[in-house]
Scaffold this active site. Sequence first.
Site, PDB file in Angstrom:
ATOM      1  N   GLU A 206       1.674   1.821  -3.561  1.00 30.44           N
ATOM      2  CA  GLU A 206       0.427   2.242  -4.208  1.00 30.44           C
ATOM      3  C   GLU A 206       0.101   3.695  -3.873  1.00 30.44           C
ATOM      4  O   GLU A 206      -0.382   4.446  -4.728  1.00 30.44           O
ATOM      5  CB  GLU A 206      -0.709   1.304  -3.793  1.00 30.44           C
ATOM      6  CG  GLU A 206      -0.545  -0.089  -4.398  1.00 30.44           C
ATOM      7  CD  GLU A 206      -1.514  -1.112  -3.841  1.00 30.44           C
ATOM      8  OE1 GLU A 206      -2.226  -1.750  -4.630  1.00 30.44           O
ATOM      9  OE2 GLU A 206      -1.560  -1.277  -2.600  1.00 30.44           O
TER      10      GLU A 206
ATOM     11  N   GLY B 191       0.800  -1.217   0.000  1.00 31.15           N
ATOM     12  CA  GLY B 191       0.000   0.000   0.000  1.00 31.15           C
ATOM     13  C   GLY B 191       0.832   1.266   0.000  1.00 31.15           C
ATOM     14  O   GLY B 191       0.376   2.327  -0.453  1.00 31.15           O
TER      15      GLY B 191
ATOM     16  N   GLU C 120       2.416  -8.553  -2.075  1.00 32.74           N
ATOM     17  CA  GLU C 120       1.144  -9.140  -1.656  1.00 32.74           C
ATOM     18  C   GLU C 120       1.026 -10.629  -1.944  1.00 32.74           C
ATOM     19  O   GLU C 120       0.386 -11.375  -1.181  1.00 32.74           O
ATOM     20  CB  GLU C 120      -0.021  -8.380  -2.324  1.00 32.74           C
ATOM     21  CG  GLU C 120      -0.323  -7.024  -1.711  1.00 32.74           C
ATOM     22  CD  GLU C 120       0.547  -5.906  -2.267  1.00 32.74           C
ATOM     23  OE1 GLU C 120       0.291  -4.738  -1.945  1.00 32.74           O
ATOM     24  OE2 GLU C 120       1.499  -6.198  -3.040  1.00 32.74           O
TER      25      GLU C 120
END
Length: 260
Positions: free
Chosen positions: A115, A112, A135
């Site tokens: 991201e 994240g 992930e």
Amino acid sequence: MIYNTLITSLNNRILTVTINRENKLNALNKETLDELHKCLNEAFSNEAVGGIIITGAGKKSFVAGADIAEFQGLNAEEASNLSKSGHTKVFDLIENGPKPVIAAVNGFALGGGLELAMACHIRIVSDNARFGLPEVTLGLIPGYGGTQRLPQLVGKGKAIEMILSAQMIDANEAFRIGLANQVVTLEELLPKSAELLTVVLSRAPLAVAAAIRAINAGYTDGINGFQTEIEQFGGCFTTNDIKEGVSAFLEKRVPKFCGN
């Protein structure tokens, strides 16, 4: 506004937002995402804010992913809602925001965190930065836009390699493949980010916002980016800023844009 997981400071129209969970490597938990949503909405509507820098507390980590502890016990519907909420409230909000947002990446930008950096318009990174989408090592895939934004930035082949292998890359490799805009020392990170943002803020703010919309349109399904560019180009001619910009150019002086 006072936050539990963020530190904010406003200087020369630049809002610096520091994710302040250093003992958790600044991992994104629900509270952090909620506070980022509130902070960014406020910043985008605040005339005193021209642009935003997002960084992480400390020297080790920008954001080392989502808070995995919050994934325990989720079913498929709950996980989908979590992903959708993050997209809407933070990641898409940044990418489609009307003001420039720079990610000042200090250390790890994983999951994240990467991201979040990719949702920002520009990425300035320290030479100790490390990037990855790990992930699949958890039995997951990226859920906050990683499978879409990484190919846009580095190409499909490299993105598939990074996502499927879950291997990290360093700052120089990130720069080489187009993931990072600049690589600087850790000490230079925030000054260089502010320096670049100051240059952007010297330009016509409505034109900057129009350029962001036009660029994003080219990556949005069902929207013709060229048509959006035409519309945004025409819209610039309804502003006072274009009158000032043209006059300043012809008069050989520095323009003074007012954002109207």
